[in-house]
Design an enzyme around this catalytic site. Structure first.
Site, PDB file in Angstrom:
ATOM      1  N   ASP A  54      27.573  75.483  -2.219  1.00 11.18           N
ATOM      2  CA  ASP A  54      27.899  75.994  -0.894  1.00 11.18           C
ATOM      3  C   ASP A  54      26.744  75.703   0.062  1.00 11.18           C
ATOM      4  O   ASP A  54      25.725  76.387   0.051  1.00 11.18           O
ATOM      5  CB  ASP A  54      28.159  77.504  -0.984  1.00 11.18           C
ATOM      6  N   GLU A 133      -3.208  64.901  -1.049  1.00  9.47           N
ATOM      7  CA  GLU A 133      -4.290  65.728  -1.589  1.00  9.47           C
ATOM      8  C   GLU A 133      -4.035  67.191  -1.204  1.00  9.47           C
ATOM      9  O   GLU A 133      -4.691  67.752  -0.320  1.00  9.47           O
ATOM     10  CB  GLU A 133      -5.644  65.264  -1.046  1.00  9.47           C
ATOM     11  N   GLU A 135      -4.113  71.163  -1.084  1.00  7.35           N
ATOM     12  CA  GLU A 135      -5.038  72.248  -1.414  1.00  7.35           C
ATOM     13  C   GLU A 135      -4.263  73.559  -1.478  1.00  7.35           C
ATOM     14  O   GLU A 135      -3.209  73.703  -0.850  1.00  7.35           O
ATOM     15  CB  GLU A 135      -6.136  72.336  -0.352  1.00  7.35           C
ATOM     16  N   GLU A 190     -12.502  73.753  -4.025  1.00  2.00           N
ATOM     17  CA  GLU A 190     -12.676  73.303  -2.645  1.00  2.00           C
ATOM     18  C   GLU A 190     -13.752  74.142  -1.940  1.00  2.00           C
ATOM     19  O   GLU A 190     -14.428  74.963  -2.552  1.00  2.00           O
ATOM     20  CB  GLU A 190     -11.343  73.355  -1.887  1.00  2.00           C
ATOM     21  N   GLU A 197      -8.221  72.102  -5.221  1.00  3.57           N
ATOM     22  CA  GLU A 197      -7.530  70.856  -4.918  1.00  3.57           C
ATOM     23  C   GLU A 197      -7.308  70.078  -6.211  1.00  3.57           C
ATOM     24  O   GLU A 197      -8.202  69.989  -7.052  1.00  3.57           O
ATOM     25  CB  GLU A 197      -8.343  69.999  -3.941  1.00  3.57           C
ATOM     26  N   HIS A 246      -4.396  66.166   3.046  1.00  5.42           N
ATOM     27  CA  HIS A 246      -4.745  64.831   3.521  1.00  5.42           C
ATOM     28  C   HIS A 246      -3.823  63.827   2.833  1.00  5.42           C
ATOM     29  O   HIS A 246      -3.606  63.893   1.616  1.00  5.42           O
ATOM     30  CB  HIS A 246      -6.204  64.509   3.205  1.00  5.42           C
ATOM     31  N   ARG A 317     -15.277  62.368   9.365  1.00  4.42           N
ATOM     32  CA  ARG A 317     -14.062  63.085   9.024  1.00  4.42           C
ATOM     33  C   ARG A 317     -13.585  64.018  10.137  1.00  4.42           C
ATOM     34  O   ARG A 317     -12.701  64.833   9.899  1.00  4.42           O
ATOM     35  CB  ARG A 317     -14.284  63.883   7.731  1.00  4.42           C
ATOM     36  N   GLU A 334      -6.080  57.413   5.902  1.00  7.81           N
ATOM     37  CA  GLU A 334      -6.004  58.825   5.503  1.00  7.81           C
ATOM     38  C   GLU A 334      -5.701  59.667   6.740  1.00  7.81           C
ATOM     39  O   GLU A 334      -6.546  59.811   7.626  1.00  7.81           O
ATOM     40  CB  GLU A 334      -7.323  59.284   4.873  1.00  7.81           C
ATOM     41  N   ARG A 336      -5.309  63.191   8.234  1.00  5.92           N
ATOM     42  CA  ARG A 336      -5.925  64.427   7.764  1.00  5.92           C
ATOM     43  C   ARG A 336      -5.278  65.713   8.301  1.00  5.92           C
ATOM     44  O   ARG A 336      -5.679  66.809   7.937  1.00  5.92           O
ATOM     45  CB  ARG A 336      -7.412  64.411   8.140  1.00  5.92           C
TER      46      ARG A 336
END
Length: 445
Positions: A54, A133, A135, A190, A197, A246, A317, A334, A336
């Site tokens: 359903d 990645e 976390e 982490e 992670e 990430h 970063r 990457e 982030r």
């Protein structure tokens, strides 16, 4: 690469391994795993795509008058869970959702990703590899088995026991995932207390999204066995880092990484630069998909290692997109900003659609920003053309609705129901009166 099973192999495997129940798994619009559990004697019927459910009871699916839906199992997703019940073992098959007329249901997130990926294939790409990645935090349970706000440890980045008291739980999660066929690349504590992670090997688009959904299920299940609650809430506590996911991306053409060019000064091909330009172009639009909760925007603030500015770099970063140092077949981007509360199918579809638009339109990539953006003044950011991500869910939804490329990629059904659900969430949040407000204003005014 997953094994391609035949129907006969699945039936034989189920009998040989004492499988008593099979979960036909799919996700709703918000990325929450749903399932229809059937006894194993109904497995032949399921393998012939004749199991109905359903759809009107599932978030973002259909109205009650058009509720019948069919589940079509992807045979390559056959998996027997490593834990047993007193009655026997349980297996799962991830399913695509179909309408009674045999067409893919436009509100099925997995079908949305398949549709966007098919566009990449039409453009000559043989694979879109995604390496997430995710976390998560581990909290203690109270005597009633309810989550508390007490973290399980006081560890920090890459700490180990006795400071990292979640190590045993994390190790059992890794062992369970490996028993289920995951190739684990790294596992560590982490930055924040109670935060962990686990990184697993990249996979092609749809398989990667399947893996994220399965990963979240396993983490929560094993944590509960340790008397803990695992949460993928992006920012569960004030004053410490939030949880991100990430996401590493790379396109391939005929087994060769289409992002790599050995003659470029950064080793990036034109395809990579166009794709990256598309990601930056549509970043404000896909934020609502990759950061879909009110709470997501309490992570996307300066000072906690989460990006809040739209820029890229190969060296630091703080921007939205980083280009890791590896080259050759490992060349990748990457992104982030995504967090682990997102619907993985819609998030990957949005990122891919953004990048493909950059390739099709050959968008010009702005220069990299190799400074710490958090230390730049407003005038310096303006001069560098650095925009900010949306500050809250409402702004992100507005940006999504204005992004014609993402609107087309997601489709009318998904967009309509997603926006409706998230507007309700935002309005509920903004009308709440919090304890912080009472502390600040009750006696002052």
């Amino acid at each position: 690469m997953r094994k391609e099973y035949s129907k006969e192999e699945i039936l034989q495997y189920a009998e040989a391994n004492n499988v008593r129940y099979v979960r036909l798994q799919f996700t709703d619009l918000l990325g929450i795993v749903k399932n229809v559990e059937i006894p194993v004697d109904q497995l032949p019927k399921a393998l012939n795509n004749r199991m109905m459910f359903d759809g009107s009871s599932i978030q973002g699916f259909v109205r009650i008058e058009e509720s019948d839906m069919y589940l079509a199992p992807d045979l390559s997703t056959w998996l027997v869970f490593p834990w047993e019940t007193p009655q026997g073992r349980v297996a799962r098959l991830i399913c695509d959702v179909y309408q009674p007329d045999g067409t893919p249901f436009p509100g099925d997130p997995r079908s949305v990703l398949k549709r966007v990926y098919a566009r990449a294939q039409e453009m000559g790409f043989s694979a879109f590899n995604v390496g997430p990645e995710p976390e998560f935090f581990l909290f203690k349970l109270d005597e009633k088995g309810k989550p508390t706000q007490d973290l399980n440890d006081e560890g920090g980045y890459f700490d180990w026991a006795p400071v990292d008291l979640g190590e045993n739980c994390r190790r059992d999660i890794v062992v369970t995932l490996e028993n289920m066929g995951f190739e684990i690349e790294a596992s560590h504590h982490e930055v924040a207390p109670g935060q962990h992670e686990i990184d697993f090997r990249y996979a092609n688009a749809v398989e990667a999204a399947d893996n994220i959904a399965t990963f979240r299920l396993v983490v929560k299940t094993v944590a509960r066995q340790h008397g803990l609650h695992a949460t993928f809430m992006p920012k569960p506590l004030y004053g410490i880092n939030g949880s991100g996911m990430h996401t590493h991306l790379s396109l391939f053409r005929d087994q060769q990484n289409a992002f790599y060019d050995p003659d470029d000064d950064m080793g990036l091909s034109e395809t990579a630069r166009f794709f990256l330009a598309g990601v930056l172009e549509h970043a404000r639009g896909f934020t609502a998909i990759c950061n879909p909760t009110v709470n997501s925007y309490k992570r996307l603030v300066p000072g906690y290692e989460a990006p809040s500015y739209i820029a890229w770099s190969g060296k630091n970063r703080s921007p939205l997109v980083r280009v890791p140092a590896a080259r050759g077949q490992s060349t990748r981007l990457e992104v982030r900003s995504p967090d682990p509360s997102c619907n993985p199918y819609l998030a990957i579809a949005s990122l891919l659609a953004a990048g493909l638009d950059g390739i099709e339109r050959q968008l010009e990539l702005p220069p990299p920003v190799n400074r710490n953006i958090y230390m730049m003044t407003e005038s310096e950011k303006e001069e560098a053309g650095i925009r900010s991500l949306p500050a809250n869910l409402s702004d992100a939804l507005d940006a999504l609705m204005r992004d014609e490329v993402l609107v087309e990629a997601l489709g009318h059904h998904v967009l309509l129901h997603f926006i409706e659900a998230k507007r309700i969430e935002w309005n509920m949040f903004r009308t709440q009166v919090t304890e912080w407000e009472r502390e600040q204003y009750l006696t002052l005014y």
